[in-house]
Scaffold this motif. Structure first.
Motif, PDB file in Angstrom:
ATOM      1  N   UNK A  51       0.143   7.132 -12.512  1.00  0.00           N
ATOM      2  CA  UNK A  51       0.566   7.292 -13.908  1.00  0.00           C
ATOM      3  C   UNK A  51      -0.161   8.448 -14.582  1.00  0.00           C
ATOM      4  N   UNK A  52      -1.451   8.587 -14.296  1.00  0.00           N
ATOM      5  CA  UNK A  52      -2.231   9.679 -14.882  1.00  0.00           C
ATOM      6  C   UNK A  52      -1.729  11.029 -14.372  1.00  0.00           C
ATOM      7  N   UNK A  53      -1.446  11.106 -13.080  1.00  0.00           N
ATOM      8  CA  UNK A  53      -0.918  12.357 -12.522  1.00  0.00           C
ATOM      9  C   UNK A  53       0.450  12.678 -13.116  1.00  0.00           C
ATOM     10  N   UNK A  54       1.282  11.660 -13.260  1.00  0.00           N
ATOM     11  CA  UNK A  54       2.633  11.881 -13.793  1.00  0.00           C
ATOM     12  C   UNK A  54       2.601  12.293 -15.256  1.00  0.00           C
ATOM     13  N   UNK A  55       1.533  11.942 -15.965  1.00  0.00           N
ATOM     14  CA  UNK A  55       1.431  12.302 -17.381  1.00  0.00           C
ATOM     15  C   UNK A  55       1.226  13.797 -17.590  1.00  0.00           C
ATOM     16  N   UNK A  81     -12.125  14.458 -18.779  1.00  0.00           N
ATOM     17  CA  UNK A  81     -11.452  15.034 -19.942  1.00  0.00           C
ATOM     18  C   UNK A  81     -10.277  14.172 -20.376  1.00  0.00           C
ATOM     19  N   UNK A  82      -9.514  13.667 -19.409  1.00  0.00           N
ATOM     20  CA  UNK A  82      -8.356  12.828 -19.730  1.00  0.00           C
ATOM     21  C   UNK A  82      -8.769  11.524 -20.399  1.00  0.00           C
ATOM     22  N   UNK A  91       0.817  -1.208   0.000  1.00  0.00           N
ATOM     23  CA  UNK A  91       0.000   0.000   0.000  1.00  0.00           C
ATOM     24  C   UNK A  91       0.861   1.275   0.000  1.00  0.00           C
ATOM     25  N   UNK A  92       2.162   1.114  -0.120  1.00  0.00           N
ATOM     26  CA  UNK A  92       3.071   2.251  -0.283  1.00  0.00           C
ATOM     27  C   UNK A  92       3.534   2.239  -1.734  1.00  0.00           C
ATOM     28  N   UNK A  93       2.928   3.089  -2.548  1.00  0.00           N
ATOM     29  CA  UNK A  93       3.125   3.049  -3.994  1.00  0.00           C
ATOM     30  C   UNK A  93       4.225   4.026  -4.413  1.00  0.00           C
ATOM     31  N   UNK A  94       5.297   3.549  -5.030  1.00  0.00           N
ATOM     32  CA  UNK A  94       6.369   4.446  -5.471  1.00  0.00           C
ATOM     33  C   UNK A  94       5.855   5.500  -6.450  1.00  0.00           C
ATOM     34  N   UNK A  95       6.417   6.684  -6.334  1.00  0.00           N
ATOM     35  CA  UNK A  95       6.031   7.791  -7.212  1.00  0.00           C
ATOM     36  C   UNK A  95       7.251   8.301  -7.955  1.00  0.00           C
ATOM     37  N   UNK A  96       7.059   8.842  -9.161  1.00  0.00           N
ATOM     38  CA  UNK A  96       8.194   9.368  -9.924  1.00  0.00           C
ATOM     39  C   UNK A  96       8.641  10.730  -9.391  1.00  0.00           C
ATOM     40  N   UNK A  97       9.848  11.109  -9.757  1.00  0.00           N
ATOM     41  CA  UNK A  97      10.384  12.398  -9.314  1.00  0.00           C
ATOM     42  C   UNK A  97       9.580  13.569  -9.843  1.00  0.00           C
ATOM     43  N   UNK A  98       8.841  13.351 -10.924  1.00  0.00           N
ATOM     44  CA  UNK A  98       8.068  14.450 -11.514  1.00  0.00           C
ATOM     45  C   UNK A  98       6.884  14.863 -10.645  1.00  0.00           C
ATOM     46  N   UNK A  99       6.478  14.048  -9.691  1.00  0.00           N
ATOM     47  CA  UNK A  99       5.368  14.381  -8.798  1.00  0.00           C
ATOM     48  C   UNK A  99       5.909  14.991  -7.508  1.00  0.00           C
ATOM     49  N   UNK A 100       5.358  16.132  -7.130  1.00  0.00           N
ATOM     50  CA  UNK A 100       5.713  16.742  -5.850  1.00  0.00           C
ATOM     51  C   UNK A 100       5.118  15.928  -4.710  1.00  0.00           C
ATOM     52  N   UNK A 101       5.609  16.162  -3.501  1.00  0.00           N
ATOM     53  CA  UNK A 101       5.035  15.500  -2.328  1.00  0.00           C
ATOM     54  C   UNK A 101       3.560  15.836  -2.190  1.00  0.00           C
ATOM     55  N   UNK A 102       3.215  17.093  -2.457  1.00  0.00           N
ATOM     56  CA  UNK A 102       1.825  17.526  -2.321  1.00  0.00           C
ATOM     57  C   UNK A 102       0.929  16.843  -3.352  1.00  0.00           C
ATOM     58  N   UNK A 158     -11.015   8.625 -10.265  1.00  0.00           N
ATOM     59  CA  UNK A 158     -10.723   7.654 -11.310  1.00  0.00           C
ATOM     60  C   UNK A 158     -11.585   6.402 -11.149  1.00  0.00           C
ATOM     61  N   UNK A 159     -11.801   5.981  -9.924  1.00  0.00           N
ATOM     62  CA  UNK A 159     -12.672   4.839  -9.654  1.00  0.00           C
ATOM     63  C   UNK A 159     -14.096   5.143 -10.134  1.00  0.00           C
TER      64      UNK A 159
END
Length: 340
Positions: free
Chosen positions: A298-302, A186-187, A132-143, A155-156
């Motif tokens: 992935x959607x947020x990182x896009x 929209x996405x 339940x701790x999902x890695x995030x890319x550097x492109x996403x801020x902590x916020x 999304x659900x």
């Protein structure tokens, strides 16, 4: 020891010193970097309950969480210490009928952050199952990573609605979840997305986030006519208010065979059964989410979802109350973020 912001009773949050939780087998410890405030946190602060979920003891609020893995328990190979993660704030039993069928969010024994009696993440450290701790890319801020949680709700809901290219969508309510539903629709290729709200400032926010049009929901007949002018009839409604007049308007704006997804939480409401039957509407409920976090990340990182743009204030843990009251004090506030 760590600092924890504890809701002792409605309208009273105190800072306490507590032991830092240690991860057990299959768990990771996360040093919390950002916790965005949800409407449910505010509801507990105001009332001490949401429907059947009632505080009977002091409660740590916060469930929209990001941080860095700071320790791992035995049997954990990933994520490693130092990994930035978005925390999915629920732990299921894994054994019941709902879990076995993949609907772990409907597990009767689910432990969800900041839902009595389970403490949340207004704290410096939390412990969660490693998966339940999902890695995030550097492109996403902590916020932005903290806002992956409400993005997962949207999304659900959009997935249950089967929104795809060409869909005509009506989003009822322009609060944070409504604005995320707008962006997700929209996405996913919606042809047009109309957003209704009774507050002009919320409608302005919806326009800023890309709504095809916004409609004042204060007068049912006028609003229905306005929706019709822009949208025709909605193939999908994402109802994000839980409020009776908004539900009435949303259902009235549907096309035959449309899908209405009830996203907002409210008290008991009524549905116009004549319309539901005559149009053969499909009405679906949603409760949190399942199997969505990786796709939401992935959607947020896009870059197709503007999470950072939804953050309107930052607060240290000592000002958790200020974060909880942000929307009450400022009608333009969308998401307040606490930084433990």
């Amino acid at each position: 020891m760590q600092r924890v912001a504890v809701l002792t009773e409605p309208d009273n949050v105190v800072l306490e010193q507590r032991e830092i939780p240690e991860p057990g087998p299959g768990q990771v410890q996360v040093a919390v970097r950002a916790v965005s405030v949800c409407g449910s946190d505010v509801h507990y602060y105001d009332h001490g309950r949401i429907g059947g979920f009632v505080m009977h003891a002091p409660l740590v609020l916060g469930h929209e969480t990001s941080g860095v893995v700071s320790a791992v328990g035995s049997e954990v190979t990933t994520p490693a210490v130092g990994t930035r993660v978005a925390v999915e704030p629920q732990t299921e039993c894994g054994r019941c009928a709902q879990c076995r069928q993949g609907r772990y969010h409907l597990c009767p024994d689910i432990a969800f952050f900041a839902t009595p009696p389970v403490d949340g993440s207004f704290a410096e450290y939390v412990v969660v199952p490693a998966h339940r701790a999902h890695p995030i890319p550097d492109s996403l801020s902590d916020e932005a990573a903290a806002l992956v949680e409400p993005l997962s709700v949207a999304l659900h809901a959009a997935t249950k609605a089967e929104i795809g290219p060409g869909t005509r969508v009506l989003v009822s309510g322009a609060g944070p979840v409504g604005l995320l539903c707008l962006q997700v629709a929209l996405a996913r290729g919606a042809a047009s997305v109309v957003v209704t709200d009774v507050m002009a400032l919320r409608r302005e926010a919806a326009a800023e986030f890309g709504a095809t049009a916004t409609v004042d929901g204060n007068d049912h007949d006028t609003a229905l006519a306005s929706v019709g002018e822009v949208l025709g009839q909605a193939d999908v409604v994402l109802e994000c208010t839980g409020v009776q007049p908004a539900i009435d308007l949303a259902v009235a704006a549907t096309a035959p065979a449309a899908t209405v997804v009830l996203v907002g939480t409210g008290a008991s409401v009524t549905l116009p059964l004549d319309l539901v039957q005559a149009r053969e509407l499909v009405v679906k409920g949603t409760f949190r989410y399942a199997h969505v976090y990786p796709a939401a990340i992935a959607l947020a990182a896009s870059g197709r979802i503007r999470l950072d743009a939804m953050i309107t204030s930052h607060h240290p843990l000592e000002d958790a109350v200020g974060a909880l009251l942000a929307a009450r004090r400022d009608p333009l506030a969308l998401k307040a973020v606490v930084h433990p």
